[in-house]
Design a protein around this motif. Structure first.
Motif, PDB file in Angstrom:
ATOM      1  N   LEU A  50     -59.200   9.851  10.557  1.00 14.58           N
ATOM      2  CA  LEU A  50     -58.859   9.036   9.397  1.00 14.58           C
ATOM      3  C   LEU A  50     -58.568   9.884   8.163  1.00 14.58           C
ATOM      4  CD1 LEU A  50     -61.249   5.956   9.683  1.00 14.58           C
ATOM      5  CD2 LEU A  50     -58.862   6.172  10.386  1.00 14.58           C
ATOM      6  N   LEU A  51     -59.171  11.056   8.057  1.00 17.39           N
ATOM      7  CA  LEU A  51     -58.914  11.908   6.895  1.00 17.39           C
ATOM      8  C   LEU A  51     -57.541  12.568   6.937  1.00 17.39           C
ATOM      9  CD1 LEU A  51     -62.425  13.544   6.373  1.00 17.39           C
ATOM     10  CD2 LEU A  51     -61.361  11.699   5.061  1.00 17.39           C
ATOM     11  N   ARG A  52     -56.830  12.412   8.061  1.00 19.07           N
ATOM     12  CA  ARG A  52     -55.473  12.972   8.160  1.00 19.07           C
ATOM     13  C   ARG A  52     -54.387  11.918   7.980  1.00 19.07           C
ATOM     14  NH1 ARG A  52     -57.289  16.305  13.482  1.00 19.07           N
ATOM     15  NH2 ARG A  52     -57.996  18.217  12.477  1.00 19.07           N
ATOM     16  N   VAL A  53     -54.784  10.652   7.899  1.00 17.63           N
ATOM     17  CA  VAL A  53     -53.801   9.581   7.795  1.00 17.63           C
ATOM     18  C   VAL A  53     -53.080   9.652   6.448  1.00 17.63           C
ATOM     19  CG1 VAL A  53     -53.421   7.093   7.903  1.00 17.63           C
ATOM     20  CG2 VAL A  53     -55.291   8.116   9.193  1.00 17.63           C
ATOM     21  N   ASN A  54     -51.754   9.651   6.492  1.00 17.66           N
ATOM     22  CA  ASN A  54     -50.902   9.609   5.297  1.00 17.66           C
ATOM     23  C   ASN A  54     -51.090  10.798   4.361  1.00 17.66           C
ATOM     24  OD1 ASN A  54     -49.738   7.128   6.061  1.00 17.66           O
ATOM     25  ND2 ASN A  54     -51.415   5.978   5.148  1.00 17.66           N
ATOM     26  N   GLN A  55     -51.659  11.884   4.861  1.00 16.00           N
ATOM     27  CA  GLN A  55     -51.741  13.103   4.074  1.00 16.00           C
ATOM     28  C   GLN A  55     -50.457  13.917   4.252  1.00 16.00           C
ATOM     29  OE1 GLN A  55     -54.183  13.497   1.917  1.00 16.00           O
ATOM     30  NE2 GLN A  55     -55.224  11.651   2.693  1.00 16.00           N
ATOM     31  N   LYS A  56     -50.167  14.780   3.293  1.00 13.27           N
ATOM     32  CA  LYS A  56     -48.914  15.536   3.334  1.00 13.27           C
ATOM     33  C   LYS A  56     -48.827  16.455   4.542  1.00 13.27           C
ATOM     34  CE  LYS A  56     -48.258  15.236  -1.657  1.00 13.27           C
ATOM     35  NZ  LYS A  56     -48.126  15.945  -2.950  1.00 13.27           N
ATOM     36  N   ASP A  57     -49.973  16.921   5.020  1.00  9.73           N
ATOM     37  CA  ASP A  57     -49.973  17.776   6.214  1.00  9.73           C
ATOM     38  C   ASP A  57     -50.516  17.028   7.428  1.00  9.73           C
ATOM     39  OD1 ASP A  57     -52.584  17.538   5.396  1.00  9.73           O
ATOM     40  OD2 ASP A  57     -53.090  19.657   5.679  1.00  9.73           O
ATOM     41  N   GLY A  58     -50.596  15.695   7.320  1.00  9.96           N
ATOM     42  CA  GLY A  58     -51.149  14.886   8.401  1.00  9.96           C
ATOM     43  C   GLY A  58     -50.088  14.040   9.070  1.00  9.96           C
ATOM     44  N   PHE A  59     -50.505  12.876   9.573  1.00  2.00           N
ATOM     45  CA  PHE A  59     -49.585  12.000  10.284  1.00  2.00           C
ATOM     46  C   PHE A  59     -49.417  10.686   9.531  1.00  2.00           C
ATOM     47  CE2 PHE A  59     -53.817  11.182  11.954  1.00  2.00           C
ATOM     48  CZ  PHE A  59     -53.903   9.795  11.934  1.00  2.00           C
ATOM     49  N   ASP A  60     -48.243  10.105   9.697  1.00  2.00           N
ATOM     50  CA  ASP A  60     -47.945   8.838   9.057  1.00  2.00           C
ATOM     51  C   ASP A  60     -48.659   7.718   9.794  1.00  2.00           C
ATOM     52  OD1 ASP A  60     -46.225   7.529   6.967  1.00  2.00           O
ATOM     53  OD2 ASP A  60     -45.568   6.419   8.729  1.00  2.00           O
ATOM     54  N   CYS A  61     -49.280   6.832   9.041  1.00  2.00           N
ATOM     55  CA  CYS A  61     -49.975   5.704   9.648  1.00  2.00           C
ATOM     56  C   CYS A  61     -49.017   4.914  10.540  1.00  2.00           C
ATOM     57  CB  CYS A  61     -50.537   4.794   8.563  1.00  2.00           C
ATOM     58  SG  CYS A  61     -51.353   3.317   9.208  1.00  2.00           S
ATOM     59  N   PRO A  62     -49.418   4.583  11.761  1.00  2.00           N
ATOM     60  CA  PRO A  62     -48.542   3.811  12.641  1.00  2.00           C
ATOM     61  C   PRO A  62     -48.481   2.327  12.287  1.00  2.00           C
ATOM     62  CG  PRO A  62     -50.610   4.302  13.761  1.00  2.00           C
ATOM     63  CD  PRO A  62     -50.657   5.021  12.442  1.00  2.00           C
ATOM     64  N   GLY A  63     -49.094   1.959  11.177  1.00  2.00           N
ATOM     65  CA  GLY A  63     -49.071   0.569  10.753  1.00  2.00           C
ATOM     66  C   GLY A  63     -47.859   0.255   9.899  1.00  2.00           C
ATOM     67  N   CYS A  64     -48.075  -0.087   8.623  1.00  3.13           N
ATOM     68  CA  CYS A  64     -46.984  -0.601   7.796  1.00  3.13           C
ATOM     69  C   CYS A  64     -46.165   0.517   7.165  1.00  3.13           C
ATOM     70  CB  CYS A  64     -47.525  -1.539   6.720  1.00  3.13           C
ATOM     71  SG  CYS A  64     -48.208  -0.716   5.266  1.00  3.13           S
ATOM     72  N   ALA A  65     -45.089   0.114   6.469  1.00  8.35           N
ATOM     73  CA  ALA A  65     -44.130   1.071   5.905  1.00  8.35           C
ATOM     74  C   ALA A  65     -44.326   1.272   4.408  1.00  8.35           C
ATOM     75  CB  ALA A  65     -42.713   0.580   6.181  1.00  8.35           C
ATOM     76  N   HIS A  71     -49.996  11.430  -5.809  1.00 12.49           N
ATOM     77  CA  HIS A  71     -51.402  11.853  -5.738  1.00 12.49           C
ATOM     78  C   HIS A  71     -52.098  11.006  -4.679  1.00 12.49           C
ATOM     79  CE1 HIS A  71     -55.459  13.012  -6.806  1.00 12.49           C
ATOM     80  NE2 HIS A  71     -55.773  11.734  -6.910  1.00 12.49           N
ATOM     81  N   ARG A  72     -52.632  11.677  -3.676  1.00 12.26           N
ATOM     82  CA  ARG A  72     -53.234  10.941  -2.560  1.00 12.26           C
ATOM     83  C   ARG A  72     -54.742  11.125  -2.528  1.00 12.26           C
ATOM     84  NH1 ARG A  72     -48.416  11.990   1.950  1.00 12.26           N
ATOM     85  NH2 ARG A  72     -46.774  11.803   0.386  1.00 12.26           N
ATOM     86  N   HIS A  73     -55.424  10.041  -2.253  1.00 15.55           N
ATOM     87  CA  HIS A  73     -56.864  10.099  -2.078  1.00 15.55           C
ATOM     88  C   HIS A  73     -57.191  10.772  -0.751  1.00 15.55           C
ATOM     89  CE1 HIS A  73     -57.590   7.385  -5.481  1.00 15.55           C
ATOM     90  NE2 HIS A  73     -56.576   6.663  -5.037  1.00 15.55           N
ATOM     91  N   LYS A  74     -58.402  11.241  -0.635  1.00 15.69           N
ATOM     92  CA  LYS A  74     -58.819  11.813   0.645  1.00 15.69           C
ATOM     93  C   LYS A  74     -58.787  10.756   1.748  1.00 15.69           C
ATOM     94  CE  LYS A  74     -61.662  15.615  -1.094  1.00 15.69           C
ATOM     95  NZ  LYS A  74     -63.025  16.230  -1.125  1.00 15.69           N
ATOM     96  N   ALA A  75     -59.070   9.518   1.358  1.00 14.99           N
ATOM     97  CA  ALA A  75     -58.973   8.410   2.308  1.00 14.99           C
ATOM     98  C   ALA A  75     -57.761   7.569   1.899  1.00 14.99           C
ATOM     99  CB  ALA A  75     -60.247   7.575   2.297  1.00 14.99           C
ATOM    100  N   GLU A  76     -56.577   7.988   2.332  1.00 11.95           N
ATOM    101  CA  GLU A  76     -55.331   7.322   1.942  1.00 11.95           C
ATOM    102  C   GLU A  76     -54.905   6.337   3.038  1.00 11.95           C
ATOM    103  OE1 GLU A  76     -52.837   5.991  -0.459  1.00 11.95           O
ATOM    104  OE2 GLU A  76     -53.807   7.815  -1.199  1.00 11.95           O
TER     105      GLU A  76
END
Length: 759
Positions: A50-65, A71-76
């Protein structure tokens, strides 16, 4: 620890009902997110993922667009995003032993919830003609089977290639390239069932079928109108943007037949103040009748025209076309007819007008509540008229905001997944790849079902999604699928479509967004486009659920090599080995992707050009933004009938069912409920807690029945009812579609409620 999947379907015959909530998110959302995640992934995997969701070096959430802020929170992520990730990153597995224990006839009796809870698919599986069970098959044999069936077709147009919104840009580009090199434009996608009406209306009026705003525009706006949308469940991270806009002074008008908790009060779990108190979002709630939106915006436009100094004359003179014809139609709008169409009071519309006139920068957001009616395209054109009148396109803090559903549904269309491609796109494809793409338009979703039903299509290939459950007229759709010679589904998990098959069927398991993708040149990433035209990378980190999985680009590339053979000049093997080579070719074919690899690697991504937004340049047939003047329409109800809208529960994303609760609406332990106003219930003699069959009425005289729904007295607009899909898709006639877009009219189904035999 992760828990095991359910062995049996839960009983849903006695849903529990409490009062609906008046606020969304907060501590309950955090607790529920973590509960679901830990059940599927366990504690350690939950934290890492969950800490990698929607982060710049992580993966895009497979849910909505919905887009990510700079500025992203740690829990984005939001509650439903956490559920989507948990379902994909689950430790549960569906192995060949599972299929040996469950014949297809058994799978066909299971609910979508039960099927999805079983876990990730691990092996390619094949259902032979006449067989009772899927059996494991090698990838090579799977591709041979597909090639055999495609080669046996009398025409490439007897094949249908469907796409889900989860598919990455790279996979989508390769997929449409393969289909067109094979010889067909039969490329229906999930947009056909949701925002096709938006694309049709916006392309005609402003020249591009996408929204014209960014997150910064929302933050700068004076007024945000949210029409036909429930962001608290469907796009929860949008609530943070609305909260920020409110803090900056914006007003919010909500237009919807149902009150929704997320638009009443948002308890932001990122701040102590948000968790404790929350923020009120909606300033004015217009509880409109289903399908009354065009009438409302037409009357507002008339009132704007009648207000001295309210129209942006300079903008209209320089940038628009069709103003005189539009004004003639708008001035004819009638108060009484509008009040009948909308169910609103005059004072409510006058209050809305005051907020509109006080705003210099207005954004209109919408979703399925506007796009799934017969007159959806004229409705959205009227929204554009409304914005053009006061110069609210191409101005900071203003514009159109169709809020897309699935995480790359907009990107797939940008990549060319469209049954009616633009000639310029086909010209670029031909120039780059050296073959002549077909020019004849292909099948959209509804026409694909008709072709399968009528024997005009024989092979159905789905890149993701749950086509059978998502489509209208369930009985007709399932019968059509069973007429196919071969059905193929590229999937991460089990769903209803795997149990409704052609004579032969394949399930091809693929990598998810969360998983590491290693190919011949090393580790790969893919890209996606969000609802505001931002393109960015997505990098999975988890070990794949099985060593037998292939990525979507690899599946397409290998299939293309097997089907097209040496006659193809396209470097499919190179594309599979290194996705950067795919992006290089995208950059040469699709405007806005120049220098694609350099712009997307190691950064937050880039925003695609948008003429109306960037420079008030409108690439329409007139070269200007087009006012339109369609007749006002709204659904007419026979006496004793209700107008039904299908919708999601809070424990649901599209056709994926995470659980059996709808927390914000007070529903627990069941999905077969119908929400009806107490006034209508009294008139129809329906007690709260009674059970009814929903029976739709259409011009063909066919009885379409959804049995056994508990009546829930609920504060809906009068004359309107609501129930969850996909259970109610059976009620939507295949030929009940929106004009121009051909989108199923899932938000305006005329139904009668009959006492259930089991009540």
């Amino acid at each position: 620890m992760a828990t095991k999947p359910p062995t049996g379907d839960p009983v849903q015959d006695a849903p529990q009902v409490d009062a609906p909530l008046r606020a969304a998110a907060g501590l309950p959302a955090v607790a529920h997110s973590l509960k679901i995640a830990q059940q599927q992934m366990g504690v350690r995997r939950t934290a890492l993922t969950l800490l990698r969701v929607n982060q710049k070096d992580g993966f895009d959430c497979p849910g909505c667009a919905w887009p990510e802020p700079d500025h992203r929170h740690k829990a984005e992520f939001c509650e439903n995003g956490a559920k989507a990730v948990a379902e994909e990153a689950t430790l549960r597995r569906v192995t060949p032993d599972f299929f040996a224990a469950h014949p297809v006839t058994d799978l066909a009796t299971r609910s979508g919830y039960w099927l999805g809870q079983q876990g990730r698919l691990t092996h390619p599986m094949y259902l032979a003609d006449g067989a009772e069970r899927y059996e494991p098959v090698s990838w090579e044999r799977a591709f041979d089977i597909i090639a055999e069936e495609l080669a046996a077709l009398a025409s490439p147009d007897e094949a249908v290639f469907y796409t889900s919104g989860r598919t990455s840009n790279e996979a989508a580009f390769l997929y449409q390239l393969f289909a067109r090199e094979f010889g067909t434009n039969n490329l229906p996608d999930c947009s056909n069932m949701c925002h096709e009406s938006s694309g049709s209306a916006l392309t005609e009026t402003i020249g591009i079928g996408k929204g014209s705003v960014s997150l910064e525009d929302l933050y700068k706006s004076d007024l945000i109108i949210v029409a036909g949308q429930n962001p608290g469940t469907n796009h929860p991270r949008m609530l943070s943007a609305l909260e920020k806009a409110k803090a900056n002074g914006a007003k919010i008008i909500t237009i919807n037949p149902l009150p929704e908790a997320g638009l009443e009060r948002f308890k932001n779990p990122q701040t102590p103040q948000g968790m404790l108190k929350g923020a009120t979002l909606t300033d004015l709630f217009l509880q409109i009748r289903l399908g009354g939106d065009q009438a409302l915006f037409r009357l507002l436009n008339k009132l704007i025209l009648e207000t001295e100094g309210a129209v942006d004359d300079a903008f209209i003179e320089e940038h628009t076309h069709g103003y005189e014809e539009f004004t003639e139609a708008a001035r004819a709008a009638d108060w009484d007819a509008t009040l009948t169409a909308t169910g609103l009071e005059r004072a409510e519309i006058e209050e809305a007008l005051a907020l509109v006139l006080a705003s210099e920068r207005t954004v209109v957001c919408w979703a399925m509540g506007l796009t799934q009616h017969k007159h959806s395209v004229p409705t959205i054109r009227e929204v554009v008229n409304f914005l053009l009148l006061r110069g609210n396109i191409g101005r900071p803090g203003a514009g159109v905001c169709p809020v897309r559903g699935h995480s790359n549904v907009q990107g797939d269309r940008t990549m060319g997944v469209f049954e009616r491609p633009a000639p310029a796109f086909l010209d670029a494809l031909e120039k780059e790849f050296g073959f002549a793409p077909p020019r004849e338009h292909g099948f959209d979703v509804v026409r694909a079902i008709e072709a399968l039903r009528d024997g005009a299509a024989k092979v159905f290939f789905a890149m993701g999604g749950n086509f059978v459950a998502a489509s209208p007229d369930t009985d007709v759709t399932e019968a059509a699928m069973r007429r196919a010679a071969l059905t193929v589904h590229v999937s991460t998990k089990l769903n209803r479509s795997h149990a409704v098959t052609g004579a032969r069927a394949l399930i091809l398991p693929t990598l998810g967004r969360t998983e590491r993708d290693l190919q011949g040149s090393g580790e790969q990433f893919v890209t996606v486009e969000d609802s505001m035209s931002m393109v960015h990378a997505s990098r999975g980190r988890l070990t794949p659920a099985s060593k037998h999985l292939l990525s979507e680009p690899a599946i397409v590339a290998r299939l293309a090599r097997r089907v097209l053979g040496e006659a193809s000049r396209t470097p499919w093997e190179e594309f599979e080995k290194d996705y950067a080579t795919v992006r290089d070719r995208i950059a040469k074919v699709i405007p806005g992707f120049e220098d694609f690899n350099a712009r997307v690697s190691g950064s937050a991504g880039f925003t695609l050009p948008h003429g109306p937004r960037d420079e008030r340049r409108f690439p329409t047939t007139t070269g200007k933004a087009n006012f339109t003047a369609a007749p006002v329409e709204y659904p007419k109800l026979p006496e004793g009938r209700l107008l039904l809208q299908t919708l999601r529960s809070h424990d649901q994303y599209n056709t994926t069912i995470y659980g059996l609760d709808d927390r914000y609406r007070g529903i627990r332990n069941g999905r077969r409920v119908v929400l009806v106003s107490p006034h209508d219930s009294q008139a129809l003699g329906l007690a709260d807690g009674s059970y009814v069959d929903l029976v739709s009425e259409w011009t063909d005289g066919v009885e379409r029945r959804a049995p056994g729904f508990r009546v829930v007295h609920y504060p809906t607009a009068r004359g309107c009812a609501a129930a969850y899909y996909p259970e109610t898709n059976v009620l939507i006639p295949l030929d009940a579609t929106a004009d121009t877009s051909n989108t199923p009219t899932s938000k305006s189904v005329v139904v009668r409620l009959e006492q259930s035999a089991t009540d």
